[in-house]
Design a protein around this motif. Structure first.
Motif, PDB file in Angstrom:
ATOM      1  N   LEU A 228     -23.927 -18.172  33.934  1.00 37.21           N
ATOM      2  CA  LEU A 228     -24.842 -19.291  33.720  1.00 37.21           C
ATOM      3  C   LEU A 228     -26.280 -18.811  33.657  1.00 37.21           C
ATOM      4  O   LEU A 228     -26.671 -17.846  34.318  1.00 37.21           O
ATOM      5  N   GLU A 229     -27.079 -19.502  32.836  1.00 39.15           N
ATOM      6  CA  GLU A 229     -28.511 -19.201  32.786  1.00 39.15           C
ATOM      7  C   GLU A 229     -29.254 -19.845  33.944  1.00 39.15           C
ATOM      8  O   GLU A 229     -30.324 -19.379  34.328  1.00 39.15           O
ATOM      9  N   GLU A 230     -28.678 -20.909  34.517  1.00 34.76           N
ATOM     10  CA  GLU A 230     -29.292 -21.546  35.679  1.00 34.76           C
ATOM     11  C   GLU A 230     -29.021 -20.708  36.921  1.00 34.76           C
ATOM     12  O   GLU A 230     -27.932 -20.177  37.111  1.00 34.76           O
ATOM     13  N   MET A 251     -34.324 -14.635  38.812  1.00 36.31           N
ATOM     14  CA  MET A 251     -35.499 -15.510  38.939  1.00 36.31           C
ATOM     15  C   MET A 251     -36.301 -15.199  40.192  1.00 36.31           C
ATOM     16  O   MET A 251     -37.529 -15.224  40.185  1.00 36.31           O
ATOM     17  N   LEU A 252     -35.576 -14.900  41.291  1.00 34.64           N
ATOM     18  CA  LEU A 252     -36.243 -14.704  42.567  1.00 34.64           C
ATOM     19  C   LEU A 252     -36.624 -13.247  42.803  1.00 34.64           C
ATOM     20  O   LEU A 252     -37.168 -12.905  43.855  1.00 34.64           O
ATOM     21  N   HIS A 253     -36.299 -12.376  41.839  1.00 32.89           N
ATOM     22  CA  HIS A 253     -36.652 -10.955  41.916  1.00 32.89           C
ATOM     23  C   HIS A 253     -36.053 -10.266  43.149  1.00 32.89           C
ATOM     24  O   HIS A 253     -36.656  -9.380  43.737  1.00 32.89           O
ATOM     25  N   GLY A 291     -43.322 -17.367  42.925  1.00 30.33           N
ATOM     26  CA  GLY A 291     -43.988 -16.170  42.417  1.00 30.33           C
ATOM     27  C   GLY A 291     -44.768 -16.511  41.170  1.00 30.33           C
ATOM     28  O   GLY A 291     -45.677 -17.338  41.187  1.00 30.33           O
ATOM     29  N   ASP A 292     -44.389 -15.899  40.051  1.00 38.22           N
ATOM     30  CA  ASP A 292     -45.054 -16.182  38.781  1.00 38.22           C
ATOM     31  C   ASP A 292     -44.162 -16.981  37.846  1.00 38.22           C
ATOM     32  O   ASP A 292     -44.406 -17.047  36.647  1.00 38.22           O
ATOM     33  N   LEU A 315     -31.568 -23.809  39.994  1.00 37.40           N
ATOM     34  CA  LEU A 315     -32.901 -23.412  39.535  1.00 37.40           C
ATOM     35  C   LEU A 315     -32.876 -23.151  38.042  1.00 37.40           C
ATOM     36  O   LEU A 315     -32.018 -22.417  37.544  1.00 37.40           O
ATOM     37  N   ARG A 316     -33.823 -23.760  37.321  1.00 35.96           N
ATOM     38  CA  ARG A 316     -33.958 -23.530  35.874  1.00 35.96           C
ATOM     39  C   ARG A 316     -35.391 -23.104  35.564  1.00 35.96           C
ATOM     40  O   ARG A 316     -36.334 -23.674  36.108  1.00 35.96           O
ATOM     41  N   ASN A 317     -35.495 -22.104  34.711  1.00 36.12           N
ATOM     42  CA  ASN A 317     -36.805 -21.602  34.307  1.00 36.12           C
ATOM     43  C   ASN A 317     -37.473 -22.672  33.456  1.00 36.12           C
ATOM     44  O   ASN A 317     -37.121 -22.882  32.293  1.00 36.12           O
ATOM     45  N   ARG A 318     -38.446 -23.358  34.064  1.00 37.60           N
ATOM     46  CA  ARG A 318     -39.073 -24.494  33.389  1.00 37.60           C
ATOM     47  C   ARG A 318     -39.829 -24.058  32.142  1.00 37.60           C
ATOM     48  O   ARG A 318     -39.821 -24.763  31.124  1.00 37.60           O
ATOM     49  N   THR A 319     -40.466 -22.904  32.198  1.00 34.27           N
ATOM     50  CA  THR A 319     -41.217 -22.407  31.042  1.00 34.27           C
ATOM     51  C   THR A 319     -40.284 -22.178  29.863  1.00 34.27           C
ATOM     52  O   THR A 319     -40.581 -22.564  28.733  1.00 34.27           O
ATOM     53  N   GLU A 320     -39.127 -21.587  30.138  1.00 36.10           N
ATOM     54  CA  GLU A 320     -38.173 -21.318  29.061  1.00 36.10           C
ATOM     55  C   GLU A 320     -37.591 -22.613  28.508  1.00 36.10           C
ATOM     56  O   GLU A 320     -37.428 -22.778  27.303  1.00 36.10           O
ATOM     57  N   LEU A 321     -37.268 -23.554  29.435  1.00 32.04           N
ATOM     58  CA  LEU A 321     -36.733 -24.840  28.977  1.00 32.04           C
ATOM     59  C   LEU A 321     -37.747 -25.577  28.110  1.00 32.04           C
ATOM     60  O   LEU A 321     -37.404 -26.150  27.074  1.00 32.04           O
ATOM     61  N   THR A 322     -39.003 -25.559  28.568  1.00 31.94           N
ATOM     62  CA  THR A 322     -40.051 -26.238  27.800  1.00 31.94           C
ATOM     63  C   THR A 322     -40.212 -25.610  26.423  1.00 31.94           C
ATOM     64  O   THR A 322     -40.356 -26.310  25.409  1.00 31.94           O
ATOM     65  N   ARG A 323     -40.207 -24.273  26.389  1.00 30.36           N
ATOM     66  CA  ARG A 323     -40.352 -23.578  25.111  1.00 30.36           C
ATOM     67  C   ARG A 323     -39.217 -23.943  24.147  1.00 30.36           C
ATOM     68  O   ARG A 323     -39.451 -24.253  22.966  1.00 30.36           O
ATOM     69  N   MET A 324     -37.992 -23.948  24.671  1.00 30.68           N
ATOM     70  CA  MET A 324     -36.841 -24.283  23.823  1.00 30.68           C
ATOM     71  C   MET A 324     -36.897 -25.730  23.358  1.00 30.68           C
ATOM     72  O   MET A 324     -36.630 -26.038  22.191  1.00 30.68           O
TER      73      MET A 324
END
Length: 538
Positions: A228-230, A251-253, A291-292, A315-324
């Motif tokens: 999963l990407e999430e 995501m959490l490094h 983090g960032d 957890l979903r990468n909001r920046t990536e979701l918004t971009r898509m």
């Protein structure tokens, strides 16, 4: 057990029962064998003790000594010895014999006066006390010999034999065997029942699955979760991490293995999983910064039969979701613009072709010149005000779409947009304006032609301090209840896309810090203003 494809896998209950049988036979069986040997020794010792004590007691009895002196047993002595034999299970035979081996008493009275039988009496005639085994008149016996002495002369005047028949001893031994093997079978039955109940309880706790099935499901679950990407992080009721998939670790490094057996709130308090554990209530689409990375987080409690077992954070990468999302919705609007332009172009080409076919080339020339001038004026007016190329192309397409629907589209003269917005990414700009305008077009088009003005007006203005987008339409308008429903991102009765578009608009507002104001009157129309400022207020 079979091998290969047709191999039969043992069930959990079968394994536990087989294990219980083996355990019983190895432990309880060994114990029972040892106890059995001990009880058999105790039985033998008890019989010998009984024979010894009874023989010594009878040899010292005055009636017995008197019988040897008188060379016959009195009736009192015979009754006394008969009662002793009847009252003692371990004693079957008592024999009194004189030094000539003639019986003075026997359990079988018909044998009194006959000679002693057995051939093992030589040692007692020498005054010895001993145990012996021999075959007497009643069968194979275990005997104890006791010499009888004259109290005055201390000379041996006869002997006594107290015996237990070997058949009696064997019968008692079988009773011991039966008791021990009965106990073994009972313990085995209890063990099998306990194994079955344990297997049933374990299987119930495993939701009805066998351990092999659960192991397979666990491996499959890990593969699915890690694909999963999430990001998924699960915690128990105490807040300790129990599961982390690959995406969450990225995501959490932190490597997933490093997160286990640690409190999630200690590592990332921004997720606030403790609040979900405390309240037991889910929380969806909560924006946080880890983090960032801009993260969209869902927190969901895990329950079983009303008991809180833990919680899971998705957890979903909001920046990536918004971009898509922006890319997808922007492309859709651009496709609509191209379709409208293509449709309008084909209509005009058919007019030109028709004029040429009827022999009116001068009219076709004038028509082409007029179209070119009109298109040049429109494009110039739009591009002069809207320097953002994607947004400009979108508006040209929307204008063509409005002309198809006989709707007047007005771009307010004070509109002004730079090539690069300070407040919105290009795709987000297209998504916002495209959905606002499309909703307005649908609202106007829902009215029948001839019921009033069919107009859509757009004002887009951006300066250093703010970005404002206002779309007015002359549709049917909305009630306060419908306005609130639309504001929350719900579907509207104005069209199948209106609610969907509002959800996309709301997403842009939330991600970029904008605010929206809706003014509408039933039967008059609707005005929607969206504003982005440095302070984030209208």
């Amino acid at each position: 057990m079979k091998t290969g494809k047709n191999a039969r896998v043992m069930l959990l209950s079968q394994k536990l029962m087989l294990g219980s049988v083996i355990l019983v036979f190895l432990t309880i069986g060994f114990t029972i064998v040892m106890v059995l040997r001990l009880n058999l020794k105790l039985q033998s010792h008890r019989i010998e003790t009984t024979l010894h004590d009874l023989g010594e007691m009878v040899a010292a009895n005055p009636l017995v000594i008197q019988a040897f002196k008188e060379d016959q047993s009195s009736e009192e002595l015979i009754l006394y010895l008969d009662n002793l034999i009847k009252g003692l299970r371990d004693v079957d035979v008592i024999t009194l014999a004189d030094m000539r081996l003639r019986r003075l008493y026997h359990v079988n009275r018909s044998r009194i006066g006959e000679n002693f039988v057995g051939g093992d009496e030589e040692r007692v005639l020498r005054g010895e006390r001993y145990f012996s085994r021999a075959v007497g008149s009643l069968g194979d016996q275990k005997r104890y010999f006791v010499p009888v002495l004259d109290a005055e002369t201390q000379k041996e005047i006869g002997f006594i034999v107290v015996a237990s028949l070997m058949t009696n001893i064997a019968s008692q031994r079988w009773e011991i065997y039966e008791a021990h093997f009965g106990a073994l079978l009972s313990i085995l039955a209890i063990g099998l029942l306990a194994a079955w109940l344990t297997a049933r309880g374990i299987k119930k706790s495993l939701l009805g699955y066998e351990p092999e099935q659960l192991s397979k499901f666990f491996l499959e679950r890990d593969e699915v979760l890690n694909s999963l990407e999430e990001g998924i992080v699960a915690v128990n009721a105490a807040g300790y991490i129990t599961l982390v998939n690959k995406a969450a670790g990225t995501m959490l490094h932190i490597a997933p293995g490093d997160l286990r057996v640690r409190l999630l709130d200690d590592i990332y308090p921004q997720i606030r999983i403790g609040e979900t554990l405390a309240s037991g209530e889910p929380l969806y689409n909560n924006g946080i910064i880890l983090g960032d990375v801009n993260i969209l987080c869902n927190r969901i409690p895990i329950r079983e039969n009303g008991t809180l077992l833990g919680a899971v954070a998705i957890l979903r990468n909001r920046t990536e979701l918004t971009r898509m999302a922006e890319e997808l919705t922007g492309v859709n609007h651009m496709i609509d613009a191209l379709r409208s332009n293509s449709h309008e172009f084909m209509n005009k080409m058919q007019v030109i072709l028709g004029l040429l076919r009827i022999g009116e080339p001068e009219e076709a020339e004038r028509y082409i010149t007029g179209i070119a001038r009109e298109q040049s004026d429109v494009i110039a007016a739009v591009l002069q005000k809207i320097q953002n190329k994607n947004l400009g192309a979108l508006l040209l397409g929307k204008m063509s779409h409005c002309r198809e629907l006989d709707i007047e589209f007005n771009l307010v003269g004070s509109s002004s947009v730079p090539a690069v917005s300070r407040f919105l990414a290009g795709n987000a700009f297209v998504t916002l304006v495209g959905n606002l305008v499309e909703n307005a077009i649908e609202a106007v088009n829902a009215k029948a032609k001839g019921e009033g003005d069919r107009e859509v007006s757009l004002l887009v203005h951006e300066d250093e301090r703010s970005l404002m987008v206002t779309v007015d339409d002359t549709g049917e308008g909305m009630t306060p209840e419908e306005i609130e429903h639309v504001r929350q991102g719900g579907y509207s009765s104005k069209g199948r896309h209106r609610g969907t578009g509002m959800r996309l608009i709301r997403s842009v507002l939330e991600s970029s810090g904008g605010e929206m104001q809706i003014d509408s009157e039933k039967g008059v129309g609707t005005s929607i203003t969206v504003c982005f400022t440095r302070e984030g207020k209208l």
